[in-house]
Design an enzyme around this catalytic site. Sequence first.
Site, PDB file in Angstrom:
ATOM      1  N   LYS A 196       0.854  -1.185   0.000  1.00  0.00           N
ATOM      2  CA  LYS A 196       0.000   0.000   0.000  1.00  0.00           C
ATOM      3  C   LYS A 196       0.891   1.236   0.000  1.00  0.00           C
ATOM      4  CE  LYS A 196      -3.637   2.226   2.669  1.00  0.00           C
ATOM      5  NZ  LYS A 196      -4.573   2.070   3.790  1.00  0.00           N
ATOM      6  N   ARG A 206     -10.838   9.877   2.035  1.00  0.00           N
ATOM      7  CA  ARG A 206     -10.751  10.463   3.384  1.00  0.00           C
ATOM      8  C   ARG A 206     -11.958  11.341   3.680  1.00  0.00           C
ATOM      9  NH1 ARG A 206      -4.100  10.834   3.402  1.00  0.00           N
ATOM     10  NH2 ARG A 206      -3.913   8.569   3.202  1.00  0.00           N
ATOM     11  N   ARG A 218       0.838   9.757   6.133  1.00  0.00           N
ATOM     12  CA  ARG A 218       0.973   8.333   6.436  1.00  0.00           C
ATOM     13  C   ARG A 218       2.291   7.753   5.910  1.00  0.00           C
ATOM     14  NH1 ARG A 218      -3.996   8.374   8.367  1.00  0.00           N
ATOM     15  NH2 ARG A 218      -5.909   8.265   7.131  1.00  0.00           N
ATOM     16  N   GLU A 234       7.491  -6.485   0.982  1.00  0.00           N
ATOM     17  CA  GLU A 234       6.237  -6.364   1.745  1.00  0.00           C
ATOM     18  C   GLU A 234       5.325  -7.557   1.481  1.00  0.00           C
ATOM     19  OE1 GLU A 234       4.949  -4.669   4.034  1.00  0.00           O
ATOM     20  OE2 GLU A 234       5.966  -2.740   4.163  1.00  0.00           O
ATOM     21  N   LYS A 249      -2.158  -1.564  -3.881  1.00  0.00           N
ATOM     22  CA  LYS A 249      -3.041  -0.403  -3.810  1.00  0.00           C
ATOM     23  C   LYS A 249      -2.221   0.874  -3.861  1.00  0.00           C
ATOM     24  CE  LYS A 249      -5.982   1.846  -0.485  1.00  0.00           C
ATOM     25  NZ  LYS A 249      -6.278   1.953   0.887  1.00  0.00           N
ATOM     26  N   SER A 275     -10.219   5.534  -4.453  1.00  0.00           N
ATOM     27  CA  SER A 275     -11.163   6.638  -4.606  1.00  0.00           C
ATOM     28  C   SER A 275     -10.727   7.657  -5.654  1.00  0.00           C
ATOM     29  CB  SER A 275     -11.352   7.319  -3.245  1.00  0.00           C
ATOM     30  OG  SER A 275     -10.099   7.723  -2.712  1.00  0.00           O
TER      31      SER A 275
HETATM   32  C1  PBG Z   1      -7.568   2.937   5.678  1.00  0.00           C
HETATM   33  C2  PBG Z   1      -7.792   2.871   4.218  1.00  0.00           C
HETATM   34  C3  PBG Z   1      -7.605   3.877   3.239  1.00  0.00           C
HETATM   35  C4  PBG Z   1      -8.074   3.348   2.036  1.00  0.00           C
HETATM   36  C5  PBG Z   1      -8.491   2.053   2.282  1.00  0.00           C
HETATM   37  N1  PBG Z   1      -8.293   1.767   3.641  1.00  0.00           N
HETATM   38  C6  PBG Z   1      -7.161   5.265   3.359  1.00  0.00           C
HETATM   39  C7  PBG Z   1      -5.800   5.642   3.723  1.00  0.00           C
HETATM   40  O1  PBG Z   1      -4.904   4.816   3.869  1.00  0.00           O
HETATM   41  O2  PBG Z   1      -5.638   6.835   3.898  1.00  0.00           O
HETATM   42  C8  PBG Z   1      -8.119   4.075   0.725  1.00  0.00           C
HETATM   43  C9  PBG Z   1      -9.163   3.615  -0.228  1.00  0.00           C
HETATM   44  C10 PBG Z   1      -9.500   4.580  -1.314  1.00  0.00           C
HETATM   45  O3  PBG Z   1      -8.862   5.641  -1.496  1.00  0.00           O
HETATM   46  O4  PBG Z   1     -10.454   4.274  -2.042  1.00  0.00           O
HETATM   47  N2  PBG Z   1      -6.260   2.813   6.100  1.00  0.00           N
HETATM   48 ZN    ZN Z   2      -5.595   3.526   8.263  1.00  0.00          ZN
END
Ligand code: PBG
Ligand code: ZN
Length: 328
Positions: A196, A206, A218, A234, A249, A275
């Site tokens: 990720k 968010r 993050r 990973e 992702k 998203s």
């Molecule tokens: C939570 C999480 C996130 C997403 C999925 N699980 C957000 C992030 O890491 O800030 C993102 C999914 C998306 O953007 O559609 N940790």
């Molecule tokens: Zn999170």
Amino acid sequence: MATFPTKRLRRLRYNPLIRDMVRETTLSRNDFIYPLFVVPGSKVKKEVGSMPGVFQMSIDIVVEECKEVADLGIPAVILFGIPEHKDELGSEAYDPNGIIQRALRAIKKEVKNLLVITDVCLCEYTSHGHCGILDGENILNDKTIDLLAKEALTHVQAGADMVAPSDMMDGRVAAIRKTLDDYGYETIPIMSYAVKYASGYYGPFREAAESAPAFGDRRSHQMDVANALEALREAETDIEEGADIIMVKPAGAYLDIIRRVKDKFQMPTAAYQVSGEYSLIKAGGKLGWIDEERVMMESLTAIKRAGADMILTYFAKDVVKLLDKNKG
Ligand code: PBG
Ligand code: ZN
């Protein structure tokens, strides 16, 4: 004399029947996992401003939505929860009566033929919006994974068919696996967000999940966009710790990573079209600058062609409806 080519790749492109026959990659309804955002209250269905067609829904509405998703033949949903109360420790994440745990019980009672996966992280539940327990501005890895294991366990106890840790703490897959096994849930699979990236494409999420960090970002746990070899490390770590499905992702900007992870590990591989990927296509379509339907199909086909066995996407319902329509 002019030399004409004997090799003519266009021969297999002249009509739709022959094109269908030689197509290498096809999307199917079984490929998709549909994300849902659950909020407190009842009869709530609130569209996310930056994600047209995506809604925050209260449990009663989510149950109806799950019925529709199952009727469309989509095999799975993934649930994200927006809690009643947020606190420093993200307590509602692992509360047996938290928003997701209640949603799970309601869905499992009413909906058949649907795999319900839950996102396991703390950022939706913490007052500071970070994915773990803080010591100053530092996220404490090992304290956090204890809570993630607790969160996963309460999800499974409430009926989750699969858990999907998205936090990127070290060792969380092992911690979750051990806890689930200790409680007799050795048959529940883990889909880990193994690779990720710290991505700008999560922006609209968010808003949808009300989980923007109150300060900082993050980057202390999510991966550097520039790294590919680290992605393999990973994935390898999560597989060693017992992950059953590994996820990359975002998807569209990381097709090379999907391909490398798939080739190297030959594991069931998921990709999350996040998203921002969705919102960009929606926005371009709305402006009339691109053909939304066509770009939707192209983006999903590319993700599958890169090696994804399954795709988490906000387009899941749209694409399945389109597949049905095109079948005539
Ligand atoms: C939570 C999480 C996130 C997403 C999925 N699980 C957000 C992030 O890491 O800030 C993102 C999914 C998306 O953007 O559609 N940790
Ligand atoms: Zn999170």
